[in-house]
Design a protein around this motif. Structure first.
Motif, PDB file in Angstrom:
ATOM      1  N   ARG A 355       0.855  -1.180   0.000  1.00  0.00           N
ATOM      2  CA  ARG A 355       0.000   0.000   0.000  1.00  0.00           C
ATOM      3  C   ARG A 355       0.897   1.237   0.000  1.00  0.00           C
ATOM      4  O   ARG A 355       1.882   1.302   0.725  1.00  0.00           O
ATOM      5  CB  ARG A 355      -0.928   0.026   1.220  1.00  0.00           C
ATOM      6  N   THR A 360      -3.255   3.573  -2.435  1.00  0.00           N
ATOM      7  CA  THR A 360      -3.530   2.594  -3.482  1.00  0.00           C
ATOM      8  C   THR A 360      -2.871   1.263  -3.146  1.00  0.00           C
ATOM      9  O   THR A 360      -1.823   1.202  -2.508  1.00  0.00           O
ATOM     10  CB  THR A 360      -3.034   3.086  -4.849  1.00  0.00           C
ATOM     11  N   TRP A 362      -1.194  -2.403  -4.391  1.00  0.00           N
ATOM     12  CA  TRP A 362      -0.415  -2.975  -5.478  1.00  0.00           C
ATOM     13  C   TRP A 362      -0.061  -4.413  -5.115  1.00  0.00           C
ATOM     14  O   TRP A 362      -0.034  -4.785  -3.943  1.00  0.00           O
ATOM     15  CB  TRP A 362       0.861  -2.167  -5.716  1.00  0.00           C
ATOM     16  N   PRO A 384      -1.402  -2.357 -10.121  1.00  0.00           N
ATOM     17  CA  PRO A 384      -2.417  -1.768  -9.240  1.00  0.00           C
ATOM     18  C   PRO A 384      -3.637  -2.656  -9.125  1.00  0.00           C
ATOM     19  O   PRO A 384      -4.074  -3.262 -10.104  1.00  0.00           O
ATOM     20  CB  PRO A 384      -2.759  -0.448  -9.940  1.00  0.00           C
ATOM     21  N   GLY A 388      -8.607   0.490  -3.758  1.00  0.00           N
ATOM     22  CA  GLY A 388      -7.524   1.139  -3.051  1.00  0.00           C
ATOM     23  C   GLY A 388      -8.004   2.335  -2.265  1.00  0.00           C
ATOM     24  O   GLY A 388      -9.014   2.941  -2.577  1.00  0.00           O
ATOM     25  N   GLU A 391      -8.848   5.868  -4.113  1.00  0.00           N
ATOM     26  CA  GLU A 391      -9.786   5.939  -5.221  1.00  0.00           C
ATOM     27  C   GLU A 391     -10.899   6.966  -5.004  1.00  0.00           C
ATOM     28  O   GLU A 391     -11.272   7.281  -3.893  1.00  0.00           O
ATOM     29  CB  GLU A 391     -10.440   4.575  -5.442  1.00  0.00           C
ATOM     30  N   VAL A 699      -6.680   3.185 -11.529  1.00  0.00           N
ATOM     31  CA  VAL A 699      -7.071   2.113 -10.609  1.00  0.00           C
ATOM     32  C   VAL A 699      -8.581   1.908 -10.537  1.00  0.00           C
ATOM     33  O   VAL A 699      -9.040   0.883 -10.028  1.00  0.00           O
ATOM     34  CB  VAL A 699      -6.517   2.354  -9.195  1.00  0.00           C
ATOM     35  N   ALA A 713      -3.629   5.987  -9.740  1.00  0.00           N
ATOM     36  CA  ALA A 713      -2.921   5.328  -8.647  1.00  0.00           C
ATOM     37  C   ALA A 713      -2.134   6.310  -7.807  1.00  0.00           C
ATOM     38  O   ALA A 713      -2.029   6.159  -6.593  1.00  0.00           O
ATOM     39  CB  ALA A 713      -1.989   4.257  -9.209  1.00  0.00           C
TER      40      ALA A 713
END
Length: 747
Positions: A355, A360, A362, A384, A388, A391, A699, A713
């Motif tokens: 994170r 976000t 990943w 991604p 998240g 967002e 994302v 992202a």
């Protein structure tokens, strides 16, 4: 470049060690058990063997990957998930942990929830073989930390005591019984501030900086010298002090000291030592790295995050979970080449989660069981995830938009948007924050009425109240948000785009039921009638639902996705948009034909899209302007794949255009482009999905009638297309064929 070692080198080690989370060094001076909101701090990510967990807005829990033992919080009869799925009604959680096939979450109130495999008793639920949905762990409160491995779990209480449950074949519980299905206090341990679990051993840090260990010691993983025999009684590890964090792999252990040095012992392959000794029975400093602020371990691999923000990893790796390191299997810490800067990392058996500061998510490594959630088989570089913390997800009506920020705040814009306390018709060209919401988890807007789901499961509504859309039994406008009577335990809402016509609303409960109200001229409420309703009522016969979607008010259709990956549809069907092989309106839900393993839906006025777990997209309904992704004007009343689309992780659709987000962060568009909604200048319409130039690192995506929206992202949002009522949120009233920045504050 992907680096994969020969499969003949794979060691058959099936049990998973656990990740121990460490705070930044500047926070170590504070007692982590001190009273107050910071007393319960831990990982917001958990990568296990074949599934993953992540905390979302409002303390919600999200899960993806294998569901063989209900580890995703839904019955194991339901399919595994390739993208994050919200776990029931859980809110207010502060940390998560995941074992081989089980999951745990700790609430801000100090209570623990568990679900999944309990054959070893690791959930502490007693003689329960499998727990299909999250349930409170009985008999223990005031918990501040969790640690779990494949077969046993430790809980740390605020008073500094440690409690254990699960299998105890090597004394890893610190108890006498071979098997303990409920949490029992570990004798002789007090003043503990941090815990970790390995495959068959356990570690604990005392508030004075001393380290304690117990359990299996076949390769010296307890750090107390060679014995070869289990040690069920916790004892102090000699030769190391000022410990602030610990982590345990299958058969090795790590300790982080206050000075930022890393120490390791046990089986050599994961310790980070350059020497070729098969194992180390006492703590030795890992000389290849310094300035460490957090550590983790899994199986025979380890990682460390340094003060400068770099990530280092080492150990055995056949799945890519170590990331893009200079050599395929580094014995000593090696820098991971990253384009992101993670602030939290969790390493599982085959994959790694991270994170960023922006929130976000990943992932990289092997995605064979979808545990990475990347939509691809294997990655050594981060991809991604479609969920998240950074967002922004927008919902568009005719001339207004309502957006949910990942921090739980709600924003509105457009000529038809108005904030609580304002009269209808207020104009908000740049987005304005809706006051009073900091814990929202879902939003929707329809014909001047706005609805927000809060983290406690209540639904709050305000606005014009056409056709009783506020669900309060009246058609009286309401300027201040108020909870809808009789609705509780709700996790999501959806509403039909109105365009001046009466709409309807669907609400999804955490129990899998769906509630509906509003207009019903085509049977879109699914109750077997065409009678409108001003208050919510459950749709008969629908159960086990995990997502809902609606079409437009004119065409009046509704959709639901169940936990088995099947799609249900009802309402208007003149263009075959229900996908049941007919053009007949349906007053009750029917199955969409030929679709399995669906993970997401996107629906519009007269067509629909479905994203399958294999990353393909399927479409059906009216085929105007190429919106189905095929070069034919003929509509179709059953689903068929959209050619040329693979590795898709999210879909969205407007009235006559469609968007797909691929796992590489690019967005592909097709359909009508009269108002620039495809983001591709010079194109009138296109039936061929094509990448939008210059748009990467996305994302999440959303779409309105002729408007498109993307969340990036690295923070920020972009919008393009028709700008009637300033729906783009860029402060202008002109259409735009290229993505423009939405004027919202950065995450």
């Amino acid at each position: 470049m992907r680096r994969i070692l020969p499969s003949c080198c794979v060691l058959l080690l099936s049990l998973l060690g656990s990740l121990a989370w460490a705070q930044p060094l500047e926070e170590f001076e504070a007692n982590p058990l001190a009273p107050g909101p910071l007393s319960r701090r831990g990982p917001t990510l958990a990568a296990a063997e074949t599934h993953s967990l992540a905390l979302g807005p409002g303390g919600s829990v999200w899960a993806w990957g294998s569901n063989d033992w209900s580890e995703l919080g839904v019955p194991s009869s339901q399919m595994s998930r390739s993208r994050p799925l919200r776990v029931g009604q859980l809110t207010g959680m502060v940390t998560v942990a995941a074992g081989r096939d089980h999951s745990l979450a700790l609430g801000a109130d100090g209570r623990v929830w568990g679900w999944g495999d309990n054959a070893s008793g690791s959930l502490g639920l007693g003689w329960v073989w499998e727990q299909e949905t999250p349930t409170l762990v009985p008999g223990i409160t005031d918990v501040v930390a969790l640690a779990t491995s494949a077969w046993h779990t430790l809980l740390l209480r605020r008073d500094g005591t440690v409690w254990a449950a699960g299998q105890n074949d090597n004394g890893q519980l610190g108890l006498e019984d071979y098997f303990n299905p409920t949490f029992t206090q570990v004798p002789g341990l007090t003043g503990i501030v941090s815990i970790a679990t390995g495959e068959t051993h356990s570690l604990a840090v005392h508030r004075d900086g001393s380290l304690w260990s117990w359990g299996a010691n076949f390769v010296g993983q307890l750090g107390r010298g060679w014995s070869g025999e289990p040690s069920p009684a916790p004892a102090r590890v000699p030769g190391i002090t000022q410990v602030v964090a610990v982590a345990a792999g299958s058969m090795h252990s790590l300790a982080l000291r206050r000075d930022g040095t890393l120490w390791a012992w046990g089986e050599s392959i994961g310790t980070g030592h350059a020497e070729t000794e098969p194992s180390y029975a006492t703590p030795h400093r890992v000389t290849a790295i310094s300035g460490v602020v957090s550590i983790g371990a899994s199986d025979q691999a380890s990682f460390a995050r340094r003060r400068d923000g770099t990530l280092w990893s080492w150990g055995l790796d056949f799945s890519g979970k170590l990331g893009d390191v200079p050599s395929p299997m580094p014995l000593t810490p090696a820098p991971v080449s990253l384009t992101i800067r993670p602030v939290e990392v969790s390493m599982g058996k085959y994959h790694t989660l991270a994170r960023t500061k922006e929130g976000t998510l990943w992932a990289w490594g092997d995605n064979d069981s979808w545990a990475a959630g990347t939509g691809s088989e294997q990655r050594v570089t981060p991809v991604p995830l479609p969920h998240g913390q950074g967002e922004v997800t927008a919902v568009f009506d005719w001339a207004s938009a309502l957006a949910l920020h990942a921090d739980g705040s709600v924003w509105a814009w457009g000529a038809g948007a108005f904030l609580p306390g304002e009269p209808p018709g207020a104009d908000h060209r740049p987005p304005a924050q809706v006051p009073g919401f900091a814990d929202a988890v879902s939003v929707t807007t329809v014909r001047g009425s706005s609805l927000v789901v809060r983290s406690d499961g209540s639904v709050w509504a305000w606005g014009t109240n056409h056709e009783g859309l506020l669900g309060d039994g009246t058609t009286t406008p309401r300027l201040a948000p108020a909870p809808i009577p009789g609705l509780s335990g709700i996790v999501a809402v959806a509403s039909a785009r109105s365009y001046g016509s009466a709409g309807h609303v669907l609400a999804l409960g955490g129990d899998g039921r769906v509630w509906a109200w509003g207009h019903n001229h085509a049977g879109q409420l699914g109750d077997g009638t065409t009678t409108p309703r001003r208050t919510p009522a459950p749709i008969p016969g629908l159960a086990g639902i995990v997502a809902v979607a609606t079409g437009s008010a004119q065409r009046s259709q509704s959709f639901a996705l169940d936990g088995n990956g099947r799609v249900w549809a009802w309402g208007g069907n003149a263009q075959g948009q229900l996908g049941d092989g007919t053009n007949t309106d349906r007053l009750i839900p029917v199955l969409v034909t030929g679709l399995t393993q669906v993970v997401a839906l996107a629906t519009s006025a007269s067509h629909a899209l479905a994203l399958r777990a294999d990353g393909t997209v399927w479409s059906w309904g009216e085929s105007f302007a190429g919106v189905l992704g095929v070069d034919t004007p003929a509509s179709r009343n059953s689903p068929a794949p959209v050619p040329g689309l693979t590795d898709v992780v999210a879909v969205a659709t407007g009235d006559l255009h469609a968007l797909a987000l691929r796992d590489d962060g690019t967005v592909w568009s097709w359909g009508n482009n009269i108002r620039g909604e495809l983001g591709r200048p010079g194109v009138v319409s296109s039936s061929t999905p094509t990448a939008i130039p210059g748009l990467t690192g996305v994302v999440s995506i959303s779409a309105g009638r002729a408007v498109s929206h993307a969340s990036l992202a690295q923070g920020g949002t972009r919008a393009w297309g028709g700008n009637d009522g300033s729906l783009l949120g860029d402060g202008w009233l002109i259409r735009d064929r290229k993505p423009r920045r939405v004027l919202m504050p950065q995450p």
